[in-house]
Design a protein around this motif. Structure first.
Motif, mmCIF file in Angstrom:
data_model
loop_
_atom_site.group_PDB
_atom_site.id
_atom_site.type_symbol
_atom_site.label_atom_id
_atom_site.label_comp_id
_atom_site.label_asym_id
_atom_site.label_seq_id
_atom_site.Cartn_x
_atom_site.Cartn_y
_atom_site.Cartn_z
ATOM 1 N N HIS A 9 43.989 45.229 34.127
ATOM 2 C CA HIS A 9 42.531 44.834 34.596
ATOM 3 C C HIS A 9 42.633 44.226 35.923
ATOM 4 C CE1 HIS A 9 44.370 41.631 31.890
ATOM 5 N NE2 HIS A 9 43.895 40.750 32.996
ATOM 6 N N GLU A 10 43.609 44.450 36.502
ATOM 7 C CA GLU A 10 43.703 43.864 38.052
ATOM 8 C C GLU A 10 43.807 44.974 38.982
ATOM 9 O OE1 GLU A 10 45.637 39.234 37.147
ATOM 10 O OE2 GLU A 10 46.788 40.898 37.887
ATOM 11 N N GLY A 11 42.888 45.532 39.299
ATOM 12 C CA GLY A 11 42.894 46.842 40.143
ATOM 13 C C GLY A 11 42.116 46.681 41.354
ATOM 14 N N THR A 12 42.476 47.577 42.289
ATOM 15 C CA THR A 12 41.807 47.618 43.496
ATOM 16 C C THR A 12 41.503 49.214 43.684
ATOM 17 O OG1 THR A 12 43.774 47.478 44.881
ATOM 18 C CG2 THR A 12 42.513 45.595 44.596
ATOM 19 N N GLY A 13 40.959 49.650 44.591
ATOM 20 C CA GLY A 13 40.867 51.062 45.074
ATOM 21 C C GLY A 13 39.806 51.228 46.076
ATOM 22 N N LEU A 26 37.605 45.291 45.084
ATOM 23 C CA LEU A 26 38.263 44.593 43.730
ATOM 24 C C LEU A 26 37.642 44.999 42.657
ATOM 25 C CD1 LEU A 26 40.580 42.344 43.139
ATOM 26 C CD2 LEU A 26 38.834 40.647 43.261
ATOM 27 N N SER A 27 38.521 45.385 41.482
ATOM 28 C CA SER A 27 37.893 46.083 40.280
ATOM 29 C C SER A 27 37.281 44.849 39.609
ATOM 30 C CB SER A 27 38.818 46.697 39.468
ATOM 31 O OG SER A 27 39.333 47.860 40.366
ATOM 32 N N GLY A 28 35.969 44.919 39.123
ATOM 33 C CA GLY A 28 35.459 43.928 38.177
ATOM 34 C C GLY A 28 36.024 44.225 36.683
ATOM 35 N N LEU A 29 36.294 43.212 36.153
ATOM 36 C CA LEU A 29 36.733 43.375 34.677
ATOM 37 C C LEU A 29 35.675 43.489 33.446
ATOM 38 C CD1 LEU A 29 39.696 41.043 33.104
ATOM 39 C CD2 LEU A 29 37.549 42.044 31.843
ATOM 40 N N PRO A 30 34.581 42.796 33.646
ATOM 41 C CA PRO A 30 33.507 43.221 32.800
ATOM 42 C C PRO A 30 33.011 44.465 33.085
ATOM 43 C CG PRO A 30 33.144 40.836 33.653
ATOM 44 C CD PRO A 30 34.329 41.545 34.561
ATOM 45 N N PHE A 31 32.540 45.045 31.732
ATOM 46 C CA PHE A 31 31.918 46.470 32.056
ATOM 47 C C PHE A 31 30.702 46.682 31.016
ATOM 48 C CE2 PHE A 31 32.259 51.151 31.178
ATOM 49 C CZ PHE A 31 32.525 51.501 32.501
ATOM 50 N N HIS A 32 29.846 46.996 31.862
ATOM 51 C CA HIS A 32 28.544 47.335 31.381
ATOM 52 C C HIS A 32 28.072 46.265 30.468
ATOM 53 C CE1 HIS A 32 28.979 52.116 31.748
ATOM 54 N NE2 HIS A 32 28.950 51.136 32.792
ATOM 55 N N GLN A 33 27.729 44.951 31.004
ATOM 56 C CA GLN A 33 27.247 43.901 30.202
ATOM 57 C C GLN A 33 25.797 44.047 29.563
ATOM 58 O OE1 GLN A 33 28.614 41.945 33.634
ATOM 59 N NE2 GLN A 33 29.551 39.940 32.502
ATOM 60 N N CYS A 34 25.278 43.452 28.557
ATOM 61 C CA CYS A 34 23.880 43.931 27.860
ATOM 62 C C CYS A 34 22.756 43.468 29.047
ATOM 63 C CB CYS A 34 23.701 43.209 26.585
ATOM 64 S SG CYS A 34 23.791 41.417 26.665
ATOM 65 N N GLY A 35 23.108 42.507 29.796
ATOM 66 C CA GLY A 35 22.005 42.237 30.406
ATOM 67 C C GLY A 35 20.773 41.316 29.847
#
Length: 366
Positions: A73-77, A96-105
């Motif tokens: 979960h520590e990615g870049t690209g 810099l890759s975000g760790l949270p993915f598709h939060q409900c909002g």
């Protein structure tokens, strides 16, 4: 949408957990399909990904992780494709890759009041990069643009990758501590992957730092990171308390950030903190044990912290860029080296962060 000039292969190499506590699978899997990207998704061609202690917890089955799962979960690209709703990233941007993915909002965490940095605490998110959804130990990985940040031009991918979790976690911990310029902060576990960033961040903010470590490798890293007051925890709690009080006019530090998961460090953190002070617990042991004397009779507050939202992450990146914060790394080349990274981390001999250069060309190292 994708840049038609980019040749995105149908298969890619990835490092996956297929069974808890079993050898990792390093094999070809389908590349995420551009046509199936969500409206806020980015498809990144991975440059550098690093190993975090949480990855070891994923491998051990501590989290309810669906398997198989691509680690890190520590990615870049760099952006190879983006969803239709993405406006602030372009093809080719360094991310810099975000760790949270598709939060409900919709929840209180996604819509905090009074400017609270709570977005990362959403309990209804669809995934978490490298923890509940596929991560960055792959030639391509998908992230949520709403949780990701652009990397400043003067920050390398090797330095940036560990910032995605280790860096922003300890940066937020320092903010949560409430210690201001000229104040005193202790870092327990100061020579580890989080701690050596914490030393640099605190110094950048003008905070007096007392760095505490118990490993020879960690003491070396903490000193290299600029620790001016460096204490060896192996001297024992009483001696460390005595030395911290000597540095702080007998009071103790205003706050302590604990980034060590050793069973003794929460109690040590409380003991060196002055009355009515705060211990910020960022480490993740199974249990946190502190004597009641510190909590009840000395009014020590224990405050948890996790990651940081996008705004805090961007603020951290600006500090890294402005102050030349660097990552202490042991660099490995190629996804095939990930098992060696894990072995080194579990041995206790790791200095700083174990970092994998997934693609030399993308990382600008070819």
């Amino acid at each position: 949408m994708a840049d038609p000039s980019l040749d995105i292969p149908s298969e890619m190499l990835a490092v996956q957990v297929v069974k808890y506590n079993e050898p990792l699978a390093i094999h070809k899997i389908p590349t995420p399909t551009v046509s199936k990207l969500g409206p806020h998704d980015l498809l990144l061609r991975t440059a550098v990904a690093s190993l975090c202690h949480t990855d070891l917890m994923v491998h051990a089955g501590i989290f309810p992780t669906p398997l198989p799962l691509t680690m890190s979960h520590e990615g870049t690209g760099v952006v190879s494709a983006r969803g239709d709703a993405v406006k602030d990233f372009q093809i080719g941007d360094r991310v810099l890759s975000g760790l949270p993915f598709h939060q409900c909002g919709k929840c209180e965490q996604c819509n905090p009041t009074d400017g609270q940095d709570w977005n990362q605490y959403c309990q209804a998110a669809e995934g978490a990069t490298g923890i509940k959804s596929d991560g960055a130990f792959a030639e391509y990985h998908v992230v949520d643009a709403r949780a990701s940040c652009k990397i400043p031009d003067n920050v390398s991918f090797v330095t940036a990758a560990p910032l995605a979790c280790a860096g922003v976690t300890v940066y937020r911990a320092i903010l949560v501590s409430g210690v201001k310029e000229g104040g005193w902060l202790a870092l327990v576990g100061a020579g580890g992957g989080l701690g050596h960033f914490g030393i640099q961040f605190a110094k950048a903010k003008g905070i007096n730092v007392i760095a505490i470590e118990a490993r020879e490798e960690g003491l070396e890293v903490a000193k290299k990171a600029g620790a001016e007051h460096l204490l060896d925890a192996r001297e024992g709690k009483d001696k460390i308390v005595e030395k911290v009080q000597a540095l702080t006019n007998g009071k103790g530090v205003e706050a302590t950030v604990n980034v060590s998961d050793h069973s003794s460090t929460a109690a040590l953190s409380a003991a060196i903190t002055r009355m009515h002070g705060t211990v910020v617990q960022a480490a993740q042991p199974q249990e946190v044990s502190v004597p009641f004397v510190d909590i009840v009779l000395r009014d020590i507050t224990i405050k948890g912290t996790m990651l940081g939202g996008r705004d805090v992450t961007q603020e951290m990146l600006d500090v890294v860029s402005k102050h030349g914060v660097t990552a202490e790394t042991q660099v490995f080349y190629g996804l095939e080296e990930v098992p060696k990274m894990i072995e080194l981390s579990e041995s206790g001999r790791l200095k700083g962060k174990a970092v994998c250069v997934v693609d030399k060309k993308v990382a600008g190292m070819a």
